[in-house]
Write an enzyme that holds these catalytic residues in place. Structure first.
Site, PDB file in Angstrom:
ATOM      1  N   ASP A 171      38.862  50.522  50.437  1.00 50.22           N
ATOM      2  CA  ASP A 171      39.097  49.088  50.310  1.00 50.22           C
ATOM      3  C   ASP A 171      40.127  48.685  51.375  1.00 50.22           C
ATOM      4  O   ASP A 171      40.788  49.544  51.980  1.00 50.22           O
ATOM      5  CB  ASP A 171      39.621  48.805  48.896  1.00 50.22           C
ATOM      6  CG  ASP A 171      40.001  47.358  48.687  1.00 50.22           C
ATOM      7  OD1 ASP A 171      39.280  46.476  49.160  1.00 50.22           O
ATOM      8  OD2 ASP A 171      41.047  47.115  48.050  1.00 50.22           O
ATOM      9  N   ASP A 203      42.165  49.286  44.888  1.00 50.23           N
ATOM     10  CA  ASP A 203      43.230  48.846  43.976  1.00 50.23           C
ATOM     11  C   ASP A 203      42.792  47.808  42.951  1.00 50.23           C
ATOM     12  O   ASP A 203      43.503  47.556  41.984  1.00 50.23           O
ATOM     13  CB  ASP A 203      44.385  48.237  44.787  1.00 50.23           C
ATOM     14  CG  ASP A 203      44.028  46.869  45.337  1.00 50.23           C
ATOM     15  OD1 ASP A 203      43.020  46.762  46.088  1.00 50.23           O
ATOM     16  OD2 ASP A 203      44.727  45.896  45.021  1.00 50.23           O
TER      17      ASP A 203
END
Length: 257
Positions: free
Chosen positions: A16, A194
């Site tokens: 990410d 996250d």
């Protein structure tokens, strides 16, 4: 907290961007890329023989701008947009039914005031409220209500953002597409993220025998955790250490009588 194993050469690594490679900021354009991140990613890419991809909710062109001169394999807009090889052609994301109408609804809704703003990604719409955290409940409820009018779209919650996107793609489908490519095929898949939207990527790699790494303290199905963005950088930097040790070993063998 269970820390992940060392970065291994047989991995296919999916990363990410916001909250994982860079710290979150009040606006998407305000994030800062550390001086060491780009050379570290280059080392990881070399170490994994190219089996490294960024999988983000951002537009891939935005990722390229922050990571210049790298043009990594990448999936943007939660898989709606893809570049499957290093420096390859970027597949354009189509505009799904309902996005234009929903955009107009949001603009006329009255919620885009006092720190709440709209990020138009073309194929998806993000309503950010990081500058107005006290309005979270209101903003989430209104965007969910407006999105429900369009069967091809659904609303997902992220870190101080509500995103309306097509239901057909997510970070898990993006990972599975990469794993069909020669550079990624047959490797141990690992996903680091996250946010709530990263759980699709984490679920995909763990279903295929790999593992997820959650950044931060949010609830997650990931097998492992890293506390902060800095810890992610330190974990990735192992590639440089491994390459340096291997080079030293090869030099020693060459210099041996």
């Amino acid at each position: 907290m269970t820390r992940p194993p060392h970065l291994a050469k047989e991995m296919a690594l999916f990363l990410d961007f916001d909250g994982t490679l860079v710290e979150l900021a009040h606006t998407p354009g305000a994030v800062a890329v550390s001086d060491q991140l780009i050379p570290t990613l280059q080392e990881v890419q070399d170490h994994l023989d190219g089996a490294l991809a960024v999988v983000s909710g951002r537009d891939v062109r935005d990722i390229d701008r922050f990571l210049d001169p790298l043009t990594l394999p990448a999936a943007g807009l939660h898989g709606l947009q893809r570049r499957l090889t290093v420096g390859g052609e970027l597949e354009a994301a189509k505009v799904w039914p309902g996005v234009a109408e929903l955009r107009q609804d949001i603009l006329l809704s009255g919620i885009l005031t006092d720190g709440v703003n709209l990020e138009d990604k073309g194929s998806a719409l993000c309503v950010h409220y990081r500058a107005a955290p006290d309005r979270e409940e209101e903003v989430r409820a209104r965007v969910v209500e407006m999105t429900a009018r369009f069967p091809s779209l659904h609303a997902i919650f992220g870190n101080m953002v509500v995103e309306a996107k097509p239901t057909a793609e997510d970070k898990g489908t993006a990972v599975r597409r990469f794993l069909e490519m020669p550079a990624f095929k047959g490797r141990l898949p690992v996903f680091i993220g996250d946010d709530v939207t990263d759980e699709d990527g984490i679920a995909a790699v763990q279903a295929l025998g790999g593992y997820g790494i959650k950044v931060g303290a949010q609830d997650s199905a990931a097998f492992f955790r890293l506390p902060t963005v800095k810890d992610v950088h330190d974990w990735l930097a192992q590639a440089n250490d491994i390459v340096s040790l291997e080079n030293q070993r090869l030099r020693s063998q060459h210099d041996a009588p």
